[in-house]
Motif scaffolding. Structure first.
Motif, PDB file in Angstrom:
ATOM      1  N   ALA A  20       5.802   7.949 -11.097  1.00  0.00           N
ATOM      2  CA  ALA A  20       5.274   7.311 -12.309  1.00  0.00           C
ATOM      3  C   ALA A  20       4.714   5.934 -11.988  1.00  0.00           C
ATOM      4  O   ALA A  20       3.647   5.544 -12.480  1.00  0.00           O
ATOM      5  CB  ALA A  20       6.367   7.213 -13.372  1.00  0.00           C
ATOM      6  N   ASN A  21       5.432   5.175 -11.153  1.00  0.00           N
ATOM      7  CA  ASN A  21       4.950   3.840 -10.778  1.00  0.00           C
ATOM      8  C   ASN A  21       3.592   3.906 -10.106  1.00  0.00           C
ATOM      9  O   ASN A  21       2.711   3.098 -10.382  1.00  0.00           O
ATOM     10  CB  ASN A  21       5.959   3.155  -9.856  1.00  0.00           C
ATOM     11  N   PHE A  22       3.410   4.852  -9.181  1.00  0.00           N
ATOM     12  CA  PHE A  22       2.127   4.971  -8.480  1.00  0.00           C
ATOM     13  C   PHE A  22       1.010   5.320  -9.455  1.00  0.00           C
ATOM     14  O   PHE A  22      -0.103   4.786  -9.367  1.00  0.00           O
ATOM     15  CB  PHE A  22       2.203   6.018  -7.372  1.00  0.00           C
ATOM     16  N   VAL A  23       1.292   6.227 -10.382  1.00  0.00           N
ATOM     17  CA  VAL A  23       0.269   6.601 -11.365  1.00  0.00           C
ATOM     18  C   VAL A  23      -0.092   5.396 -12.218  1.00  0.00           C
ATOM     19  O   VAL A  23      -1.266   5.085 -12.434  1.00  0.00           O
ATOM     20  CB  VAL A  23       0.756   7.768 -12.249  1.00  0.00           C
ATOM     21  N   LEU A  24       0.926   4.681 -12.700  1.00  0.00           N
ATOM     22  CA  LEU A  24       0.675   3.516 -13.555  1.00  0.00           C
ATOM     23  C   LEU A  24      -0.096   2.441 -12.810  1.00  0.00           C
ATOM     24  O   LEU A  24      -1.002   1.813 -13.369  1.00  0.00           O
ATOM     25  CB  LEU A  24       2.004   2.951 -14.081  1.00  0.00           C
ATOM     26  N   GLU A  25       0.250   2.216 -11.533  1.00  0.00           N
ATOM     27  CA  GLU A  25      -0.468   1.197 -10.750  1.00  0.00           C
ATOM     28  C   GLU A  25      -1.910   1.605 -10.545  1.00  0.00           C
ATOM     29  O   GLU A  25      -2.813   0.776 -10.593  1.00  0.00           O
ATOM     30  CB  GLU A  25       0.220   0.989  -9.388  1.00  0.00           C
ATOM     31  N   ALA A  26      -2.140   2.892 -10.299  1.00  0.00           N
ATOM     32  CA  ALA A  26      -3.508   3.363 -10.052  1.00  0.00           C
ATOM     33  C   ALA A  26      -4.355   3.292 -11.313  1.00  0.00           C
ATOM     34  O   ALA A  26      -5.552   3.022 -11.259  1.00  0.00           O
ATOM     35  CB  ALA A  26      -3.484   4.800  -9.531  1.00  0.00           C
ATOM     36  N   VAL A  27      -3.753   3.515 -12.478  1.00  0.00           N
ATOM     37  CA  VAL A  27      -4.524   3.617 -13.714  1.00  0.00           C
ATOM     38  C   VAL A  27      -4.650   2.286 -14.448  1.00  0.00           C
ATOM     39  O   VAL A  27      -5.678   1.990 -15.054  1.00  0.00           O
ATOM     40  CB  VAL A  27      -3.896   4.677 -14.651  1.00  0.00           C
ATOM     41  N   GLY A  28      -3.593   1.465 -14.406  1.00  0.00           N
ATOM     42  CA  GLY A  28      -3.651   0.188 -15.111  1.00  0.00           C
ATOM     43  C   GLY A  28      -3.166   0.285 -16.548  1.00  0.00           C
ATOM     44  O   GLY A  28      -2.646   1.304 -16.982  1.00  0.00           O
ATOM     45  N   ASP A  29      -3.360  -0.794 -17.305  1.00  0.00           N
ATOM     46  CA  ASP A  29      -2.778  -0.889 -18.644  1.00  0.00           C
ATOM     47  C   ASP A  29      -3.553  -0.150 -19.719  1.00  0.00           C
ATOM     48  O   ASP A  29      -3.036   0.098 -20.798  1.00  0.00           O
ATOM     49  CB  ASP A  29      -2.693  -2.368 -19.066  1.00  0.00           C
ATOM     50  N   ASP A  30      -4.831   0.181 -19.428  1.00  0.00           N
ATOM     51  CA  ASP A  30      -5.643   0.798 -20.480  1.00  0.00           C
ATOM     52  C   ASP A  30      -5.438   2.305 -20.449  1.00  0.00           C
ATOM     53  O   ASP A  30      -6.340   3.088 -20.147  1.00  0.00           O
ATOM     54  CB  ASP A  30      -7.119   0.443 -20.270  1.00  0.00           C
ATOM     55  N   ALA A  31      -4.209   2.710 -20.761  1.00  0.00           N
ATOM     56  CA  ALA A  31      -3.864   4.124 -20.667  1.00  0.00           C
ATOM     57  C   ALA A  31      -2.859   4.474 -21.732  1.00  0.00           C
ATOM     58  O   ALA A  31      -2.070   3.627 -22.168  1.00  0.00           O
ATOM     59  CB  ALA A  31      -3.273   4.428 -19.289  1.00  0.00           C
ATOM     60  N   ILE A  32      -2.906   5.739 -22.168  1.00  0.00           N
ATOM     61  CA  ILE A  32      -1.881   6.292 -23.057  1.00  0.00           C
ATOM     62  C   ILE A  32      -1.249   7.444 -22.292  1.00  0.00           C
ATOM     63  O   ILE A  32      -1.967   8.300 -21.768  1.00  0.00           O
ATOM     64  CB  ILE A  32      -2.486   6.774 -24.387  1.00  0.00           C
ATOM     65  N   VAL A  33       0.073   7.431 -22.215  1.00  0.00           N
ATOM     66  CA  VAL A  33       0.768   8.423 -21.402  1.00  0.00           C
ATOM     67  C   VAL A  33       1.535   9.399 -22.282  1.00  0.00           C
ATOM     68  O   VAL A  33       2.186   8.997 -23.253  1.00  0.00           O
ATOM     69  CB  VAL A  33       1.739   7.718 -20.423  1.00  0.00           C
ATOM     70  N   VAL A  34       1.466  10.688 -21.931  1.00  0.00           N
ATOM     71  CA  VAL A  34       2.223  11.730 -22.614  1.00  0.00           C
ATOM     72  C   VAL A  34       3.202  12.331 -21.618  1.00  0.00           C
ATOM     73  O   VAL A  34       2.827  12.636 -20.488  1.00  0.00           O
ATOM     74  CB  VAL A  34       1.297  12.859 -23.122  1.00  0.00           C
ATOM     75  N   ASN A  35       4.441  12.484 -22.012  1.00  0.00           N
ATOM     76  CA  ASN A  35       5.456  13.107 -21.164  1.00  0.00           C
ATOM     77  C   ASN A  35       6.094  14.275 -21.886  1.00  0.00           C
ATOM     78  O   ASN A  35       6.313  14.201 -23.094  1.00  0.00           O
ATOM     79  CB  ASN A  35       6.593  12.121 -20.875  1.00  0.00           C
ATOM     80  N   PRO A  36       6.449  15.343 -21.165  1.00  0.00           N
ATOM     81  CA  PRO A  36       7.300  16.365 -21.780  1.00  0.00           C
ATOM     82  C   PRO A  36       8.748  15.945 -21.634  1.00  0.00           C
ATOM     83  O   PRO A  36       9.065  14.950 -20.977  1.00  0.00           O
ATOM     84  CB  PRO A  36       7.030  17.584 -20.913  1.00  0.00           C
ATOM     85  N   THR A  37       9.639  16.756 -22.217  1.00  0.00           N
ATOM     86  CA  THR A  37      11.060  16.589 -22.009  1.00  0.00           C
ATOM     87  C   THR A  37      11.336  16.778 -20.527  1.00  0.00           C
ATOM     88  O   THR A  37      10.767  17.654 -19.880  1.00  0.00           O
ATOM     89  CB  THR A  37      11.825  17.652 -22.824  1.00  0.00           C
ATOM     90  N   GLY A  38      12.210  15.958 -19.971  1.00  0.00           N
ATOM     91  CA  GLY A  38      12.522  16.077 -18.548  1.00  0.00           C
ATOM     92  C   GLY A  38      13.143  14.795 -18.061  1.00  0.00           C
ATOM     93  O   GLY A  38      13.364  13.868 -18.836  1.00  0.00           O
ATOM     94  N   CYS A  39      13.415  14.752 -16.762  1.00  0.00           N
ATOM     95  CA  CYS A  39      14.078  13.581 -16.193  1.00  0.00           C
ATOM     96  C   CYS A  39      13.347  12.293 -16.547  1.00  0.00           C
ATOM     97  O   CYS A  39      13.947  11.337 -17.043  1.00  0.00           O
ATOM     98  CB  CYS A  39      14.154  13.694 -14.674  1.00  0.00           C
ATOM     99  N   LEU A  40      12.056  12.266 -16.292  1.00  0.00           N
ATOM    100  CA  LEU A  40      11.297  11.033 -16.493  1.00  0.00           C
ATOM    101  C   LEU A  40      11.394  10.559 -17.933  1.00  0.00           C
ATOM    102  O   LEU A  40      11.603   9.384 -18.211  1.00  0.00           O
ATOM    103  CB  LEU A  40       9.836  11.252 -16.082  1.00  0.00           C
TER     104      LEU A  40
END
Lengths: 290, 397, 86
Positions: A20-40
């Motif tokens: 998740a950290n790598f994805v967030l660093e690559a994409v930056g703050d201008d993002a909306i994230v969707v997660n399913p149920t799960g560990c994360l």
């Protein structure tokens, strides 16, 4: 602050957090994230706390892609799209099994989202049960080795190929053990218009049974044995693959994890290991890793 | 009653109502008998008649409602429509939408559920979802259905309600029939329905987390707040219909609508299109001196307990008609809930229940007449059977 | 803590939960060996290693869970896992 905030309930050495950290660093703050149920999801959002610094939504287990499609449509309808990226980030179970309907629809429609599958090769959050992405002969709580079993009897579902067959402009496999490669590919995926897909390997110390400090090391062995090929597919064609000059024998990867240990102690285990070596050899051939 | 009447198919009227309510995201999957609604909406989209709107062609009803979860959370006004199997497939997402307080509006074109598979009308689909936390409204005819759609958006999106709403119309009977309807005028609808402006939304300028998990120390209070939204909705539904009357000049009840009920000894209660048939039978019975009346239930969720108490307190007997059944209890939902809301009150009126019209079985005036006769009998000699079918075909058994 | 309608939660609020108490081992920084590659900071699953202006790192022991990934991956063995003393 493009990372998860500390204080989340992830295990020490958690692969999902790293991914998740790598994805967030690559994409930056201008993002909306969707997660399913799960560990994360569970580890980052115990009410009333959240480790997410970007707008984030969790709906159900199997509808990540559909929710992402809805968000993207709403942004366009409301004239708020700008450069905002809609990222769906889900575990292997939520992606290749129960969520496959929604993903198929989103990719068939070509909705402008990027789907990142964090593949730790089992339903980890519910206790390490077998998923469609569990590798051949891995031990999980619903595919344990026993008197009549060597563990999971099926190979991994080839999700990148399924997505590529939907006509996605960009599909890539990554590993959290290769951060720069992963972040480059994630950035590339979000910048390409349409539905793009990243499938990342994520070694889970708790589920695969190895010391928490070895998360990155195990991931490297997966790539170095050719069991986890790193490649890119653009419009259905493989356009790049990370070469593995001298693929290590699969034993080196398998013996380092508790979930494959039975193959080294059971009668017939050697034969099973050679079947896994066949999978690695096929990868070398098919993806052009030499 | 102002406005120009045009003869349109029910589905067209609904699609038109949705259009003038200015939705931002429509997401629906085709299922008989909802198809004409989404087909009409698709044509409106193709002709550019719905500005600031995206139409997502989803691959299942589950995905349809899931996409609207994302869209509504982003701050869009959202709409879907389904029936029967589609609604059942959405079951999981229905709870999710209500719990996350997303005011999605959905037309449910009532259809029987499988097995046996049936495409014809009854209320089993929406009734089976009555615990999911959605507002549920039932329309008697096309005009009401068309108007109720706008009223649903207004109530659902109210800051003190913020609950999703199901607007129910009988499949084929209303969806595929043409009647003269005054279609909602765009200017009047704009006056009636303000833009959707939620307090919390997915917005990069103010990042928030939606859908956190609640452990036992926090969960119950969310349920409590949902119910509170429903309690507030009772008053908001009445206000929405009154405000509608002020702007459009049409009114036919808020939570319930009485018909010849003031001095009724026999009080029938029903929802949906059967109400039209019942009104005709009541007219005929009244001309024969029978003191029978009707309470049309427009709002099933929130269940209008106080309105029903006031309406039935002077009757000699209440008779509910249900196009649904709870297998194992052998009662229809309206019967069970009316009976239960009277039980601890000091209203001592007996309640009888008839189940009928399952799987689209035609409800005849003679059936309603038979029900009225049985009710009259029960007033004299007590209720013998409290819940039974009105139209069971014994010769098939 | 009052529940909000629908349960929307403010960002970054897990910071209130100090996971440092989870540790059995803690990272010991040998700054003299550090070549300032930034790998440890990048990898830390708990965002508990911060690069300073001069690119050397500091460890946030409020949150560090002692997983040992930083020590295992450091190319210069500049981080050593030692037993956490209470």
């Amino acid at each position: 602050m493009s990372r998860l905030a500390p204080g989340h309930r992830g295990c020490a050495g958690c692969c999902d957090a790293i991914a998740a950290n790598f994805v967030l660093e690559a994409v930056g703050d201008d993002a909306i994230v969707v997660n399913p149920t799960g560990c994360l999801e569970v580890m980052t959002t115990p009410y009333p706390e959240s480790a997410w610094e970007v707008p984030w939504i969790h709906s159900l287990f199997e509808n990540t892609a559909s929710v992402a499609s809805g968000i993207e449509a709403a942004l366009r309808a409301l004239g708020r799209k700008g450069d905002t990226k809609v990222i769906a980030m889900g575990g292997d179970g939520a992606t290749v099994d129960i969520g496959i309907l929604g993903i198929s629809g989103a990719f068939e429609r070509g909705d402008d989202i990027t789907y990142v599958c964090i593949d730790n090769e089992a339903y980890m959050n519910t206790g390490v049960q077998r998923s469609g992405a569990t590798p051949f002969n891995a031990s999980t709580s619903t595919s344990p080795p026993g008197r009549q079993s060597f563990g999971n009897s099926r190979p991994k579902k080839n999700m990148p190929a399924i997505i590529a067959a939907h006509g996605s402009p960009y599909v890539a496999t990554t590993s959290i053990s290769y951060p720069k490669d992963m972040m480059r590919k994630v950035k590339k995926a979000v910048d390409i218009e349409g539905a793009t897909y990243i499938h990342t390997h994520a070694p889970c110390a708790t589920g695969w049974r190895f010391d928490t400090s070895k998360t990155i090391e195990i991931g490297k062995l997966a790539v170095e044995t050719a069991l986890w090929p790193l490649y890119e597919m653009e419009n259905g064609e493989i356009t790049s693959a990370r070469k593995v000059k001298k693929p290590k024998p699969v034993e080196e990867y398998l013996k380092a994890q508790g979930r494959f240990k039975h193959l080294f102690t059971m009668e017939g285990g050697k034969e099973e290991i050679s079947k896994i070596q066949d999978i690695a050899n096929w990868n070398v051939e098919h993806y052009g890793l030499l | 009653m102002s406005g120009k009447m045009t003869v349109v198919e029910g589905s067209y009227a609904i699609a038109h109502s949705v259009k003038v309510c200015r939705p931002n995201v429509i997401s629906a999957y085709p299922i008989t008998p909802q198809t004409h609604i989404v087909e009409n909406l698709s044509q409106f989209m193709a002709d550019g008649e719905i500005p600031n709107c995206e139409y997502i062609n989803v691959e299942s009803e589950f995905s349809a409602l899931s996409a609207l979860i994302g869209a509504s959370a982003t701050g869009a006004r959202t709409y879907s429509s389904t029936s029967s199997q589609g609604l059942e497939l959405m079951h999981e997402v229905l709870f999710n939408a209500s719990g996350m307080r997303l005011p999605i509006v959905m037309t449910v074109v009532n259809r029987a559920v499988s097995a046996p598979i049936s495409i014809w009308n009854d209320h089993q689909d929406s009734i089976s979802q009555r615990d999911t936390g959605w507002i549920q409204l039932y329309a008697e005819d096309l005009q009401e259905m068309s108007d109720m759609t706008a009223q649903a958006f207004k109530v659902a999106e109210d800051k003190d309600v913020m609950l999703p709403a199901m607007v129910c119309m009988d499949g084929f009977i209303l969806s595929h029939v043409s009647e003269p309807v005054i279609l909602l005028e765009q200017e009047l609808t704009d006056e009636y329905l303000p833009p959707y402006d939620p307090e919390y939304k997915l917005d990069t300028s103010n990042p928030l987390t939606f859908g956190a998990f609640a452990d036992p120390s926090a969960y119950t209070e969310f349920r409590y707040l949902q119910q509170k939204g429903m309690d507030v909705a009772l008053g908001k539904i009445e206000k929405a219909t009154e405000d509608f009357n002020k702007i459009f000049g049409r009114y036919y009840g808020g939570l319930i609508e009485p018909y010849m009920a003031e001095d009724a000894e026999i009080l029938l209660m029903a929802m949906g299109s059967v109400v039209g048939t019942i009104k005709d039978v009541i007219d005929k019975a009244r001309s024969q001196g029978i003191k029978v009346g009707l309470i049309k239930v427009r709002t099933f969720r929130p269940f209008p307990v106080e309105a029903i108490h006031s309406a039935v307190s002077d009757a000699a007997i209440v008779v509910t008609l249900d196009k649904n059944i709870s297998i194992g209890l052998n009662e229809g939902a309206l019967f069970t809930e009316v009976k239960s809301c009277l039980y601890n009150s000091d209203i001592n009126v007996p309640v009888m229940g008839f189940m009928l019209g399952h799987g689209g079985r035609d409800i005849r005036m003679s059936t309603i007449q038979m029900i009225i006769d049985k009710a009259a009998q029960a007033i004299k000699s007590g209720i013998k059977i409290e819940s039974e079918y009105a139209d069971l075909r014994g010769e098939l058994l | 803590m009052k529940v909000t309608i629908g349960g929307a939660v403010k960002p970054g609020t897990t910071r209130i939960n100090k996971t440092g108490g989870w540790r059995n081992f803690r990272p010991l920084y040998h700054k003299d060996k550090c070549v300032r590659c930034g790998l440890c900071s990048l990898l830390c699953p708990d965002s508990s290693i911060h690069e300073q202006e001069d690119k050397y790192v500091i460890f946030d022991f409020d949150y560090c869970k002692g997983c040992g990934i930083c020590a295992n991956e450091c190319p210069k063995d500049a981080i050593e896992m030692v037993l956490e003393e209470k």
